[in-house]
Enzyme design. Structure first.
Site, PDB file in Angstrom:
ATOM      1  CD  GLU A   1       3.402   8.527   0.633  1.00 58.03           C
ATOM      2  OE1 GLU A   1       2.783   8.518  -0.830  1.00 58.03           O
ATOM      3  OE2 GLU A   1       2.721   9.666   0.834  1.00 58.03           O
TER       4      GLU A   1
ATOM      5  CD  GLU B   1      -1.700   9.547  -2.124  1.00 55.77           C
ATOM      6  OE1 GLU B   1      -2.087  10.406  -1.061  1.00 55.77           O
ATOM      7  OE2 GLU B   1      -0.455   9.172  -2.256  1.00 55.77           O
TER       8      GLU B   1
HETATM    9  O1  LIG Z   1       0.131   7.505  -0.074  1.00 53.93           O
HETATM   10  C1  LIG Z   1      -0.133   7.485   0.521  1.00 53.93           C
HETATM   11  O2  LIG Z   1       0.489   7.273   1.900  1.00 53.93           O
HETATM   12  C2  LIG Z   1       0.818   9.138   1.368  1.00 53.93           C
HETATM   13  O3  LIG Z   1       0.768  10.608   0.439  1.00 53.93           O
HETATM   14  C3  LIG Z   1      -0.675  10.076   2.623  1.00 53.93           C
HETATM   15  O4  LIG Z   1      -0.361  11.652   1.423  1.00 53.93           O
HETATM   16  C4  LIG Z   1      -1.365   9.541   2.700  1.00 53.93           C
HETATM   17  O5  LIG Z   1      -1.114   8.245   3.939  1.00 53.93           O
HETATM   18 MG   LIG Z   2       1.181   8.539  -1.898  1.00 51.72          MG
END
Ligand SMILES: O=C(O)[C@@H](O)C(=O)CO
Ligand SMILES: [Mg+2]
Length: 255
Positions: free
Chosen positions: A238, A141
């Site tokens: 999230e 990510e």
């Molecule tokens: O976006 C984020 O912060 C989270 O998906 C992660 O995995 C790390 O903090």
């Molecule tokens: Mg994230």
């Protein structure tokens, strides 16, 4: 509309972590994600999921010492041994909990440092192989540098290049719409271009990382576009609720 997973690290913080599973189910969620399960035995978490009738969407590999500011080990060549142990631990948890996906954080390192680059590629390939042997997908990510200064994987195109060039069928992109908008914008074009590489999506409003529909983007239009593009995975919620979590869930009814 896509299927949603409650992110139990950010949502339902009115409850202790182990009570958030039941709270998410009571609020109508059928799946959850969170950053880390490692403070608890995997069997306990698996029990909470099954009692609440929830599916696990994803969780992260151990990130090193989070309290000391560590944000993953993959790009840190001197931590290779520990990194490999963290892969094993995540997969052991993943097997018991029954996760289809693991997210591997990169770490705090310069994206221009050749040693970090080499370590990261090697780590991604190692973790993808190990997870793949268990039928688990691995996602990486890109994270924006305002929320996480110094994070190694701070660019979507670079993440896409790594995924494409390594060519592991279970290695995919975690496309966090919030990070994309903060970093670069151009969210719809990037979603369209990168959809074949995407394994997981997360959403929050920009700039405050609150409920979808409360920020500068038309989040509902973006969610409709995910359907049009044929995205079949979960969308992780999230976000940090602006107030009480359930009081802020009206956006789900307005889709
Ligand atoms: O976006 C984020 O912060 C989270 O998906 C992660 O995995 C790390 O903090
Ligand atoms: Mg994230």
């Amino acid at each position: 509309m896509p299927r949603f997973a409650a992110n139990l690290t950010m949502m339902f913080n009115e409850h202790a972590f182990l009570d958030r599973f039941q709270a998410a189910a009571a609020a109508g969620f059928t799946a959850v994600e969170y950053l880390f399960p490692y403070d608890f035995p995997a069997e306990l978490i698996a029990g909470k999921l099954s009692e609440a009738g929830l599916k696990q969407a994803l969780f992260n590999l151990p990130p090193g010492d989070w309290a000391k500011g560590e944000r993953g080990l993959a790009a840190l060549p001197e931590r290779r041994q520990e990194f490999r142990q963290s892969v094993k631990k995540a997969i052991d948890y993943g097997r018991t909990i029954g996760t289809p996906l693991l997210h591997m954080m990169a770490g705090i390192a310069s994206p221009d440092d050749p040693a970090a680059q080499g370590s990261y590629r090697d780590a991604v390939a190692f973790a993808a192989d190990a997870a793949g042997a268990e039928g688990i997908g691995l996602v990486i990510e890109p994270i924006n540098g305002r929320d996480m200064p110094g994070y190694f994987l701070d660019d979507f195109d670079r993440a896409a290049e790594i995924i494409t060039s390594l060519g592991h069928s279970n290695l995919k992109l975690q496309f966090d719409i919030y990070h994309r908008q903060v970093m670069r914008g151009d969210v719809l074009t990037a979603l369209q271009a990168m959809m074949p590489l995407i394994g997981h999506i997360q959403i929050a409003s920009v700039p405050k990382r609150h409920e979808p529909g409360t920020g500068e983007l038309d989040d509902f239009r973006i969610l409709r576009e995910l359907d049009r593009l044929g995205y079949e995975g979960y969308v992780g919620c999230e976000y940090r609720p602006a107030a009480e979590t359930t009081a802020g869930l009206d956006w789900l009814k307005n889709l």
